[in-house]
Enzyme design. Sequence first.
Site, PDB file in Angstrom:
ATOM      1  N   GLU A 102       0.822  -1.214   0.000  1.00  0.00           N
ATOM      2  CA  GLU A 102       0.000   0.000   0.000  1.00  0.00           C
ATOM      3  C   GLU A 102       0.855   1.263   0.000  1.00  0.00           C
ATOM      4  O   GLU A 102       1.948   1.285   0.553  1.00  0.00           O
ATOM      5  CB  GLU A 102      -0.897   0.009   1.242  1.00  0.00           C
ATOM      6  CG  GLU A 102      -1.944  -1.088   1.213  1.00  0.00           C
ATOM      7  CD  GLU A 102      -2.837  -1.112   2.455  1.00  0.00           C
ATOM      8  OE1 GLU A 102      -3.983  -1.547   2.326  1.00  0.00           O
ATOM      9  OE2 GLU A 102      -2.403  -0.701   3.536  1.00  0.00           O
ATOM     10  N   CYS A 115       3.248   8.672   0.747  1.00  0.00           N
ATOM     11  CA  CYS A 115       3.896   7.787   1.721  1.00  0.00           C
ATOM     12  C   CYS A 115       4.092   6.428   1.049  1.00  0.00           C
ATOM     13  O   CYS A 115       3.119   5.811   0.612  1.00  0.00           O
ATOM     14  CB  CYS A 115       2.979   7.686   2.940  1.00  0.00           C
ATOM     15  SG  CYS A 115       3.566   6.533   4.174  1.00  0.00           S
ATOM     16  N   CYS A 122       6.547  -6.231   7.536  1.00  0.00           N
ATOM     17  CA  CYS A 122       7.690  -5.638   8.234  1.00  0.00           C
ATOM     18  C   CYS A 122       8.193  -6.622   9.285  1.00  0.00           C
ATOM     19  O   CYS A 122       7.401  -7.233   9.994  1.00  0.00           O
ATOM     20  CB  CYS A 122       7.264  -4.332   8.903  1.00  0.00           C
ATOM     21  SG  CYS A 122       8.641  -3.471   9.703  1.00  0.00           S
ATOM     22  N   CYS A 126       7.015  -3.825  15.876  1.00  0.00           N
ATOM     23  CA  CYS A 126       6.681  -2.737  16.820  1.00  0.00           C
ATOM     24  C   CYS A 126       5.239  -2.966  17.291  1.00  0.00           C
ATOM     25  O   CYS A 126       4.349  -3.217  16.477  1.00  0.00           O
ATOM     26  CB  CYS A 126       6.795  -1.368  16.145  1.00  0.00           C
ATOM     27  SG  CYS A 126       8.456  -0.978  15.587  1.00  0.00           S
ATOM     28  N   CYS A 129       2.096  -0.972  15.825  1.00  0.00           N
ATOM     29  CA  CYS A 129       1.988  -0.799  14.373  1.00  0.00           C
ATOM     30  C   CYS A 129       1.309  -1.994  13.702  1.00  0.00           C
ATOM     31  O   CYS A 129       1.700  -3.146  13.913  1.00  0.00           O
ATOM     32  CB  CYS A 129       3.399  -0.610  13.799  1.00  0.00           C
ATOM     33  SG  CYS A 129       3.430  -0.445  12.022  1.00  0.00           S
ATOM     34  N   CYS A 351      -1.044   6.677   9.829  1.00  0.00           N
ATOM     35  CA  CYS A 351       0.263   6.129  10.216  1.00  0.00           C
ATOM     36  C   CYS A 351       0.104   4.830  10.973  1.00  0.00           C
ATOM     37  O   CYS A 351      -0.649   4.758  11.940  1.00  0.00           O
ATOM     38  CB  CYS A 351       0.955   7.061  11.189  1.00  0.00           C
ATOM     39  SG  CYS A 351       1.751   8.392  10.414  1.00  0.00           S
TER      40      CYS A 351
END
Length: 369
Positions: A102, A115, A122, A126, A129, A351
């Site tokens: 995305e 962005c 990933c 974290c 996230c 975010c």
Amino acid sequence: MEEEKTEEPVKKTLLKGLTPKELKDFFVAAGEKKFRGEQLFEWIYGHMAQSFDEMTTLPTYLRKKLNNYCELNSLKLVSTQTSHRSGTRKYLFSTYDNQLIESVIIPEPKRITLCISTQVGCPLDCQFCATGLMGYKRNLSPAEIIDQFLMASKEFGKSKISNIVYMGMGEPLLNYTNTLKSLQIFAEEKTRDISLKRITVSTAGIAPKIIELADSGLKVKLAFSLHSMFEETRSKIMPINKKYSLAENLEAIKYYAKQTDNRITFEYVMLKDFNDRSDDLNALIKLCKSIPCKINVIPFNSIAHMNPTGFARELESSQKFVVDEFVKTLRDNNITVTIRYTQGDDIAAACGQLANKTISESLSKEKTR
Ligand code: SAH
């Protein structure tokens, strides 16, 4: 009976993601003139061409040859979604191996920011996230990183993208080589519309790579996902801190600021009773006195759509009055603070929310195989 021989399909050369020099070398090796490489670069980045047939300054025989032996696009646009509240537009792309990634366009009065993602998923994990919660598949190639810009630019049309932030899915500095190559291409003449001064690479902190980036001479802006000034607290939400400590990262960041003459952005997601107390604030103020920087305060965006478990489930956004007071005190100390107000949360494009159901389902299927 003799077995039928099947011909190996010709592996086509992907032309996006090559620097102008590589493009010229490619054409020379293919028995063509060097300037064809320059023309190709102009078509890709100047006109944002998405097919060889659009490249009308190339002779027909060459376009045919390119169609036979080369590939232009590395991504396919699957769908777009627009937030009616903020105009934020999310793009879902698929790759040659059917991975989904995305990108998000955030239109603001004075700039239009794109962005982009650098990895499928990933590996960092974290706790706050959504991308981290979905797992990790692979690095994106330079072409796939750049194509997000080319395809979204072309589709968005209306006005030009002025800024790029490497803040989508993935950790850019764990895909260092391809991230660097994409930056080198953005630094080229024909892509000057996007100057490196308006590109920000955001990292959770891979200290040795911060140093390498500083030494690359590219001078892009660096954002560091700080989120806590205390090692133990930071490790609790960002496991990567156990490998590259905050102290080691801050040294690297100081070096980056010095080498590039750039002001660093410290991103700070405000989490209730976790990193929003007075000792957090005081430590942050002390840091800002030692490095040329600004603070980007980010209200925590919900990741409930990923059904987090364990500690991730307990995280909550700081209350508004706490954020306001925190920001005021920073400003009273002459620290530049921007607040990244949530944009696009109605389409899970804010975010840390990038990871849609389709993507995480496809990754978890892989995991259980
Ligand atoms: N891996 C890189 C870039 C991707 S994350 C990095 O860590 O910097 C981009 C930014 O969004 C980071 O500052 C990250 O900490 C922040 N972020 C992640 N999840 C978030 C959430 N749920 N709410 C608000 N910001 C988040």
